[in-house]
Design an enzyme around this catalytic site. Structure first.
Site, PDB file in Angstrom:
ATOM      1  N   HIS A   1      -7.295  25.886   3.949  1.00  0.00           N
ATOM      2  CA  HIS A   1      -7.780  25.685   5.313  1.00  0.00           C
ATOM      3  C   HIS A   1      -7.940  24.198   5.616  1.00  0.00           C
ATOM      4  O   HIS A   1      -8.093  23.363   4.719  1.00  0.00           O
ATOM      5  CB  HIS A   1      -9.125  26.400   5.525  1.00  0.00           C
ATOM      6  N   CYS A   2      -7.897  23.889   6.920  1.00  0.00           N
ATOM      7  CA  CYS A   2      -8.276  22.558   7.408  1.00  0.00           C
ATOM      8  C   CYS A   2      -9.344  22.808   8.466  1.00  0.00           C
ATOM      9  O   CYS A   2     -10.238  23.617   8.243  1.00  0.00           O
ATOM     10  CB  CYS A   2      -7.061  21.787   7.932  1.00  0.00           C
ATOM     11  N   ASN A   3      -9.280  22.147   9.599  1.00  0.00           N
ATOM     12  CA  ASN A   3     -10.243  22.431  10.659  1.00  0.00           C
ATOM     13  C   ASN A   3      -9.814  23.671  11.455  1.00  0.00           C
ATOM     14  O   ASN A   3     -10.525  24.659  11.507  1.00  0.00           O
ATOM     15  CB  ASN A   3     -10.395  21.235  11.596  1.00  0.00           C
TER      16      ASN A   3
END
Length: 213
Positions: free
Chosen positions: A148-150
């Site tokens: 995941h990232c943002n």
């Protein structure tokens, strides 16, 4: 006809047309700004002509998880911060490639944080080996890794696409398509997209065949 110089000399600011500007604040209040004589500006509130605010605030969480492989998931930070979602997908490892996003369950999951800026000039390919090694770790341990990232749109999707190219020997179009089918919002920024298009992994980096469940 007057010369331009004569027109300029005869100009006076009172000859300017009065200007009115309608402004809607973020709270939905509607204001009318009117330029008056001199330097003053009159501001007054006006009645709304209809319902609505200056913007629509989206408070919904993005808990959609893309299942790229049985051991490889792609999502936003919302999913990574939601215990029910993590348990539902049997996540054991979390790869956080955001910047400034906390790992909230350090006692329950194995984490790896790789801070990547979502900028076209960032060399995304320079992070692929480190990220892929962590994904391999989860895979070899029979676990499930959530990347995941943002927003789960650019950085994390680029890492997943790069992993498929690096470890699964997929060409870019196939790797991109696989990630896109798993999570339709996938959209690497233009710099990442071009870098991955031109990415040529070394054959020695391919992951040995592992039977998937």
């Amino acid at each position: 006809m007057d010369s331009l110089a004569q027109q300029i000399q005869g100009f006076h600011k009172n000859r300017l047309r009065k200007q009115c500007t309608r402004v809607t604040t973020i709270t939905g209040k509607r204001l009318l700004e009117r330029r008056c004589d001199g330097e003053e500006t009159e501001v007054r509130e006006v009645e709304a002509e209809g319902p609505g605010f200056g913007f629509v605030e989206d408070r919904s969480l993005d808990l959609q998880v893309g299942v790229v492989k049985s051991f490889l998931l792609l999502a936003s930070q919302d999913a990574a911060h939601d215990m029910d979602t993590l348990q539902r997908y049997k996540v054991s490892h979390v790869l956080n490639v955001a910047y400034g996003v906390e790992n909230v369950f350090p006692e329950q999951f194995a984490y790896r944080t790789v801070n990547i800026l979502d900028l076209p000039e960032t060399d995304i390919t320079s992070y692929l080996e480190e990220c892929s090694a962590f994904i391999d770790q989860a895979r070899e341990q029979g676990g499930v890794v959530l990347v995941h990232c943002n927003a789960g749109v650019s950085r994390s999707s680029s890492v997943v696409i790069g992993y498929l190219m690096l470890r699964e020997a997929l060409p870019f179009d196939e790797a991109y398509g696989q990630a896109k089918r798993a999570r339709p919002s996938v959209a690497p920024n233009v710099g990442f997209y071009r870098q991955l298009q031109n990415y040529k992994p070394e054959p020695r980096n391919l992951h040995p065949s592992i039977e998937e469940s």
